[in-house]
Design a protein around this motif. Sequence first.
Motif, mmCIF file in Angstrom:
data_model
loop_
_atom_site.group_PDB
_atom_site.id
_atom_site.type_symbol
_atom_site.label_atom_id
_atom_site.label_comp_id
_atom_site.label_asym_id
_atom_site.label_seq_id
_atom_site.Cartn_x
_atom_site.Cartn_y
_atom_site.Cartn_z
ATOM 1 N N ARG A 258 9.144 -13.175 -2.403
ATOM 2 C CA ARG A 258 9.741 -13.047 -1.071
ATOM 3 C C ARG A 258 8.717 -12.738 0.009
ATOM 4 O O ARG A 258 9.061 -12.633 1.186
ATOM 5 N N GLY A 259 7.454 -12.534 -0.360
ATOM 6 C CA GLY A 259 6.407 -12.248 0.611
ATOM 7 C C GLY A 259 6.404 -10.817 1.112
ATOM 8 O O GLY A 259 5.801 -10.507 2.147
ATOM 9 N N VAL A 260 7.044 -9.936 0.366
ATOM 10 C CA VAL A 260 7.168 -8.535 0.789
ATOM 11 C C VAL A 260 5.874 -7.756 0.562
ATOM 12 O O VAL A 260 5.570 -6.804 1.278
ATOM 13 N N LEU A 261 5.080 -8.171 -0.442
ATOM 14 C CA LEU A 261 3.891 -7.410 -0.814
ATOM 15 C C LEU A 261 2.650 -7.820 -0.029
ATOM 16 O O LEU A 261 1.537 -7.804 -0.541
ATOM 17 N N ASN A 262 2.851 -8.148 1.221
ATOM 18 C CA ASN A 262 1.729 -8.437 2.115
ATOM 19 C C ASN A 262 1.241 -7.103 2.670
ATOM 20 O O ASN A 262 1.615 -6.674 3.752
ATOM 21 N N ARG A 263 0.375 -6.461 1.896
ATOM 22 C CA ARG A 263 -0.027 -5.085 2.174
ATOM 23 C C ARG A 263 -1.063 -5.001 3.279
ATOM 24 O O ARG A 263 -1.971 -5.820 3.392
ATOM 25 N N PHE A 264 -0.927 -3.964 4.143
ATOM 26 C CA PHE A 264 -1.904 -3.668 5.186
ATOM 27 C C PHE A 264 -2.635 -2.381 4.832
ATOM 28 O O PHE A 264 -2.053 -1.479 4.222
ATOM 29 N N PRO A 265 -3.928 -2.258 5.233
ATOM 30 C CA PRO A 265 -4.634 -0.992 5.018
ATOM 31 C C PRO A 265 -4.046 0.092 5.921
ATOM 32 O O PRO A 265 -3.266 -0.195 6.829
ATOM 33 N N MET A 266 -4.450 1.315 5.680
ATOM 34 C CA MET A 266 -3.886 2.435 6.424
ATOM 35 C C MET A 266 -4.229 2.346 7.909
ATOM 36 O O MET A 266 -5.359 2.035 8.289
ATOM 37 N N PHE A 267 -3.239 2.594 8.742
ATOM 38 C CA PHE A 267 -3.455 2.597 10.186
ATOM 39 C C PHE A 267 -4.258 3.830 10.589
ATOM 40 O O PHE A 267 -4.367 4.794 9.829
ATOM 41 N N SER A 268 -4.804 3.811 11.794
ATOM 42 C CA SER A 268 -5.649 4.916 12.251
ATOM 43 C C SER A 268 -4.908 5.895 13.160
ATOM 44 O O SER A 268 -5.342 7.030 13.326
ATOM 45 N N ILE A 270 -0.784 6.796 15.206
ATOM 46 C CA ILE A 270 0.624 6.507 15.480
ATOM 47 C C ILE A 270 0.802 6.486 16.993
ATOM 48 O O ILE A 270 0.305 7.379 17.698
ATOM 49 N N THR A 271 1.481 5.465 17.489
ATOM 50 C CA THR A 271 1.717 5.357 18.926
ATOM 51 C C THR A 271 3.152 5.755 19.239
ATOM 52 O O THR A 271 3.923 6.109 18.351
ATOM 53 N N ARG A 272 3.488 5.643 20.495
ATOM 54 C CA ARG A 272 4.854 5.999 20.913
ATOM 55 C C ARG A 272 5.896 5.109 20.241
ATOM 56 O O ARG A 272 6.988 5.557 19.894
ATOM 57 N N THR A 273 5.524 3.851 20.013
ATOM 58 C CA THR A 273 6.497 2.889 19.497
ATOM 59 C C THR A 273 6.131 2.273 18.152
ATOM 60 O O THR A 273 6.779 1.336 17.702
ATOM 61 N N GLY A 274 5.087 2.784 17.507
ATOM 62 C CA GLY A 274 4.714 2.200 16.225
ATOM 63 C C GLY A 274 3.406 2.749 15.691
ATOM 64 O O GLY A 274 3.122 3.944 15.827
ATOM 65 N N VAL A 275 2.607 1.867 15.108
ATOM 66 C CA VAL A 275 1.333 2.282 14.512
ATOM 67 C C VAL A 275 0.225 1.340 14.973
ATOM 68 O O VAL A 275 0.467 0.193 15.349
ATOM 69 N N LYS A 276 -1.022 1.844 14.898
ATOM 70 C CA LYS A 276 -2.155 1.079 15.410
ATOM 71 C C LYS A 276 -3.346 1.233 14.475
ATOM 72 O O LYS A 276 -3.603 2.314 13.949
ATOM 73 N N TRP A 277 -4.100 0.136 14.295
ATOM 74 C CA TRP A 277 -5.285 0.143 13.450
ATOM 75 C C TRP A 277 -6.555 0.215 14.309
ATOM 76 O O TRP A 277 -6.507 -0.014 15.529
ATOM 77 N N GLU A 278 -7.667 0.509 13.684
ATOM 78 C CA GLU A 278 -8.934 0.663 14.402
ATOM 79 C C GLU A 278 -9.369 -0.627 15.091
ATOM 80 O O GLU A 278 -10.058 -0.596 16.108
ATOM 81 N N ASP A 279 -8.967 -1.773 14.529
ATOM 82 C CA ASP A 279 -9.371 -3.050 15.142
ATOM 83 C C ASP A 279 -8.486 -3.439 16.328
ATOM 84 O O ASP A 279 -8.633 -4.514 16.900
ATOM 85 N N GLY A 280 -7.560 -2.556 16.702
ATOM 86 C CA GLY A 280 -6.703 -2.809 17.852
ATOM 87 C C GLY A 280 -5.349 -3.404 17.518
ATOM 88 O O GLY A 280 -4.463 -3.479 18.384
ATOM 89 N N ARG A 281 -5.151 -3.816 16.284
ATOM 90 C CA ARG A 281 -3.868 -4.374 15.879
ATOM 91 C C ARG A 281 -2.785 -3.305 15.981
ATOM 92 O O ARG A 281 -2.990 -2.153 15.620
#
Length: 371
Positions: A258-268, A270-281
């Motif tokens: 189902r494509g559920v296991l598309n894992r992301f590394p840990m974010f750097s 938490i923002t007001r509306t979500g999460v953010k990584w060091e590369d700006g994503r």
Amino acid sequence: MPDRIRYKTKIMVIGAGQAGLSAAYHLKKLGLEIGPDFIVLDAASAAGGAWQYRWPSLTLSTVNKIHDLPGMSFEETLDKASATVQASIAVPHYFDLYEQKFGIRVFRPVKVENVYLHNDRFYIDSPKTLFSAMGIINATGTWENPYIPTYPGADLFVGEQLHTKDFKTADYFKGKRVVLVGAGISAIQLLDQISKVTTTIWVTRREPVFREGPFDDVAGHKAVAMVEERVRNGLLPSSVVSVTGLPLSPEVVDMKRRGVLNRFPMFSEITRTGVKWEDGREEKADIILWNTGFRGALDHLESVLPREETGGIIMAGRLATMVAKEPRIHLPGYGPSASTIGANRAGLVAARELMATLGLAERPYDIVDKK
């Protein structure tokens, strides 16, 4: 001498889950009597330990194996349709029958708030009663101490932050964008369920490793040895999954499809509306679900537990249940014994080693079936 003493005994068993009941069984079998020799306290209002709080979708077909308590088989308490029975019903039922069968009286609900030393005895303080004992077998497990790591911006997040402990049903997450953090067995189970009803973003600190084939004894011993080495050196217990890997179950295979296991590394952060990584994503989220495990529920022992600079406790004894710098305290269920089979073995060893430390002679006898 404190004036609220109501019960004085030799050994206090705190917690009536797998480790606590195992310890109580063996204390009786070694000749001690409930009351004058040992007392069992439990914070819950009914038998079952932490199992009574598990989510409804956790059935006996999905839970890790429940190992028998000493002297009584789990299977004999189940009916033929047991695979679909909720673990939160079946295991408490088993524990309740076990307490009745072996006459293990548990004082409940008694929440231990603080333990301190006075005139070489431990005083165990609860809201209504103060107990006194020469030694302690603490079997409070981890359920009451969920761990959520600290990340910048967490206090700014306008959505919900939940932990594994808060999960009830996947339906709660319908229509919400969920960032699910963690790579343990519980995380995989919840990811499977939630991803079927809404959008999920899977985040882990390490790259998950899936193993094929059964979790055999070799893998089990390796995992336990790793955790044991850490606690014997005063370090905090580590994740067992980091050694064993995750089972490649049919549910995992389906999630891959189902494509559920598309894992992301840990974010750097938490923002007001979500999460953010060091590369700006950035990813928006309505809920951050932390499946980041639990730590030993030991706050009530803070004044009597000698902690190391690492935050851990140096453990000793045959199965690393004894607090090295305070051998009158045993912690079955902490570190290498934090499993149903580990807790069973630890109950016997803790009982024997603590009795030896306190100079209490063993007087083995057969426990009488109370039924």
